[in-house]
Scaffold this motif. Structure first.
Motif, PDB file in Angstrom:
ATOM      1  N   ASP A 122      67.934 -36.818 -73.238  1.00 28.34           N
ATOM      2  CA  ASP A 122      68.930 -38.047 -72.384  1.00 28.34           C
ATOM      3  C   ASP A 122      68.598 -37.943 -71.037  1.00 28.34           C
ATOM      4  OD1 ASP A 122      70.585 -39.807 -71.424  1.00 28.34           O
ATOM      5  OD2 ASP A 122      72.513 -38.600 -72.204  1.00 28.34           O
ATOM      6  N   LEU A 124      69.489 -40.504 -69.189  1.00 26.61           N
ATOM      7  CA  LEU A 124      70.148 -41.709 -68.543  1.00 26.61           C
ATOM      8  C   LEU A 124      71.830 -41.246 -68.458  1.00 26.61           C
ATOM      9  CD1 LEU A 124      69.010 -44.547 -70.941  1.00 26.61           C
ATOM     10  CD2 LEU A 124      68.696 -44.111 -68.334  1.00 26.61           C
ATOM     11  N   PHE A 399      64.447 -51.248 -61.992  1.00 27.39           N
ATOM     12  CA  PHE A 399      65.317 -50.662 -62.814  1.00 27.39           C
ATOM     13  C   PHE A 399      66.744 -50.043 -62.084  1.00 27.39           C
ATOM     14  CE2 PHE A 399      67.139 -46.623 -64.315  1.00 27.39           C
ATOM     15  CZ  PHE A 399      67.311 -46.812 -65.609  1.00 27.39           C
ATOM     16  N   PRO A 405      69.737 -52.894 -71.615  1.00 27.27           N
ATOM     17  CA  PRO A 405      68.603 -52.480 -72.034  1.00 27.27           C
ATOM     18  C   PRO A 405      67.331 -54.100 -72.058  1.00 27.27           C
ATOM     19  CG  PRO A 405      69.789 -52.717 -74.056  1.00 27.27           C
ATOM     20  CD  PRO A 405      70.729 -52.706 -72.698  1.00 27.27           C
ATOM     21  N   MET A 477      69.814 -45.237 -76.843  1.00 23.06           N
ATOM     22  CA  MET A 477      69.166 -45.783 -75.505  1.00 23.06           C
ATOM     23  C   MET A 477      68.059 -44.854 -74.926  1.00 23.06           C
ATOM     24  SD  MET A 477      69.765 -48.550 -73.721  1.00 23.06           S
ATOM     25  CE  MET A 477      71.668 -49.140 -73.904  1.00 23.06           C
ATOM     26  N   SER A 478      66.976 -45.393 -74.594  1.00 26.16           N
ATOM     27  CA  SER A 478      65.992 -44.522 -73.828  1.00 26.16           C
ATOM     28  C   SER A 478      65.295 -45.677 -72.905  1.00 26.16           C
ATOM     29  CB  SER A 478      65.035 -44.135 -75.287  1.00 26.16           C
ATOM     30  OG  SER A 478      64.089 -43.215 -74.574  1.00 26.16           O
ATOM     31  N   VAL A 479      64.154 -45.026 -72.390  1.00 18.65           N
ATOM     32  CA  VAL A 479      63.459 -45.768 -71.382  1.00 18.65           C
ATOM     33  C   VAL A 479      61.803 -45.535 -71.440  1.00 18.65           C
ATOM     34  CG1 VAL A 479      65.175 -45.298 -69.666  1.00 18.65           C
ATOM     35  CG2 VAL A 479      63.385 -43.509 -70.104  1.00 18.65           C
ATOM     36  N   LYS A 495      64.915 -50.011 -69.560  1.00 17.02           N
ATOM     37  CA  LYS A 495      65.852 -49.374 -70.709  1.00 17.02           C
ATOM     38  C   LYS A 495      65.377 -49.972 -71.885  1.00 17.02           C
ATOM     39  CE  LYS A 495      69.858 -48.196 -68.645  1.00 17.02           C
ATOM     40  NZ  LYS A 495      71.405 -48.149 -68.438  1.00 17.02           N
TER      41      LYS A 495
END
Ligand SMILES: [Cu+2]
Length: 499
Positions: A122, A124, A399, A405, A477-479, A495
């Motif tokens: 993670d 974020l 960003f 997202p 949630m990711s990127v 995201k």
């Protein structure tokens, strides 16, 4: 007058000779290829404490009292328990993409198919200010493919500074011998290639010469050469290999923003895995592929069997010129390391690294996919890279940590994306936790589509990919972002919600 000139000329020749002697002496003094300490599992847990420190004005990892990044070795089913302590000074002596540097830090486990949620991969919500500590507990699934991965820091706005300073290390997931049995008996070398800034180095000219950067410019870039490469922290180290000896090299491009186009003149790379994915995993009938040179984007990895050159042949591991485009950074040809015959003094360290390798005797897992049917699926999403003097954008957006997202993907599916580059420089596209099949460039099918986690997107061009969102643990949630980290810091990130 003529005599005087002749004398001057011989003096210059003498000086040049002395300089060559000093350079050769310098090479002879170069210690062997540095080996990082290796940390393996005890009772299925890899446990270590890492510190973020600033030493001699540069950010670095510290491990057991030394500024070094250990090689983390784990097997599928293990847990990485990492205590990460931010010992950076509250006030940075350096500059960042988004100034001033906040001296925040965290870890990203690049390429690992693990959860994007805290306390795992993670980037974020897990962020440590100076004085704070992060506790990672990353579960490597039992069905995780073996290969080379890496960890690096990922605080938005200052990733470039930290990774350029060297905050990166290798992660090996054991078990490659399940796919290519030959590698079990080979001497293994983990080669972490980092960029080193020479922009403000008073010895820049000498350093450029030491790595044989040609005088002529490479590609269409206008700027001067600002970076050279190191291997395991050393400039142009020797790598010992006997004639006809086969070794298993695991190379990560850990530079913050430079491409590698690897070549061993006269020799080939017998590629076993790319971006931590054995070729056999998706294509059991073709477990290796031979190449005489290979583009490795920033953050990319190649694992290959190499063969020692014949006696007397001088062979270097070099990177060839990469034309990064009119607005790109110079990425010239240079030497990374020299292949040399073994001396008895180096054998001890190699034995140590052999002992650290765990052999995985479980049968291999395969995941063949029907490429033809996947390619026919409609386009689910388009990523468009643009830039201007104010920053770098994905689909017109810069960003921000608090933004929503840009897209979502349903866990259990494959998606078909197109990555479009509307700029005059290359950008490497990377998505966290997920591998994708890069099968077309500029709308044309590539001859050998491969599964990657980072892919080069040509300037004024595009790449088509099929993303594998089928792993049920990759949820949350990711990127995804450009892996030229100064671009990521300046906004080229978005995201994605895996739901
Ligand atoms: Cu970019």
């Amino acid at each position: 007058m003529v005599n005087h000139r002749t004398r001057l000329r011989s003096l210059f020749r003498l000086l040049a000779g002395a300089q060559m002697f000093i350079a050769a002496w310098g090479c002879a003094q170069t210690i062997s290829l540095p080996q990082s300490p290796q940390v393996g599992a005890k009772n299925r847990v890899v446990s270590l404490t890492l510190h973020a420190v600033n030493e001699n004005g540069k950010d670095a990892f510290a491990f057991e009292g030394k500024t070094v990044a250990p090689v983390i070795r784990a097997s599928p089913g293990d847990v990485l328990k990492i205590t990460y302590i931010n010992d950076l000074p509250a006030k940075s002596p350096e500059s960042c993409a988004i100034n001033p540097c906040m001296e925040m830090t965290n870890l990203h486990f690049h390429g690992l198919s693990v959860s994007p949620g805290a306390p795992q991969d993670d980037v974020l919500t897990m962020l440590a200010k100076p004085g704070q500590t992060l506790h990672y507990s990353v579960r490597i699934p039992r069905d995780h493919p073996p290969g080379l991965f890496w960890y690096h820091t990922h605080p938005h706005g200052e990733s470039h500074r930290q990774v350029l300073d060297g905050m990166s290390g290798a992660i090996v997931i054991e078990g490659m011998e399940r796919y290519v049995p030959e590698v079990k008996g080979l001497r293994e070398r983990v080669l972490v290639v980092r960029g080193r800034s020479i922009e403000h180095d008073p010895n820049a000219h000498t350093l450029r010469r030491d790595v044989d950067i040609p005088a002529h410019a490479c590609g269409g870039e206008a700027e001067a050469v600002e970076e050279i490469f190191t291997v395991n922290g050393a400039l142009r180290p020797p790598i010992e290999i006997a004639p006809e000896e086969r070794q298993f090299w695991r190379i990560v491009n850990a530079s913050a923003d430079r491409y590698l186009n690897l070549q061993l003149a006269g020799q080939t790379f017998e590629i076993v895995a790319l971006d931590g994915m054995p070729l056999a995993f998706h294509d059991p009938k073709n477990p290796t592929r031979t190449a005489d040179h290979l583009l490795v984007a920033p953050a990319g990895r190649v694992e290959a069997i190499v063969t020692g050159p014949s006696p007397g042949a001088h062979v270097s591991l070099r990177t060839l010129c990469v034309d990064t485009g009119r607005d790109g950074d110079p990425n010239p040809e240079m030497v990374l390391a020299d292949l040399v015959p073994p001396s008895s003094s180096q054998s001890g360290t190699d034995q140590a690294s052999e002992q650290a390798r765990a052999i995985d005797s479980r049968p291999p897992l395969y995941k063949p996919v029907n490429l033809a049917s996947l390619e026919k699926t409609k386009l689910n999403f388009t990523v468009t890279f643009t830039e201007d003097k104010n920053g770098f954008y994905i689909n017109g957006r810069k960003f921000a940590m608090d933004e929503s997202p840009m897209t979502s993907a349903r866990v259990g599916t494959y998606e078909h994306w197109r990555i479009v580059n509307r700029t005059a420089e290359l950008h490497p596209f990377h998505i966290h936790q997920v591998h994708f099949l890069a099968y077309a460039e500029n709308g044309v099918q590539v001859p050998h589509p491969v599964w990657l986690d980072t892919v080069n997107v040509p300037y004024d061009g595009s790449v088509d990919v099929i993303l594998d969102f089928t792993n049920p643990i990759i949820k949350g949630m990711s990127v995804f972002h450009c892996h030229l980290l100064n671009h990521e810091d300046k906004g080229m990130m978005a995201k994605i919600l895996f739901k």
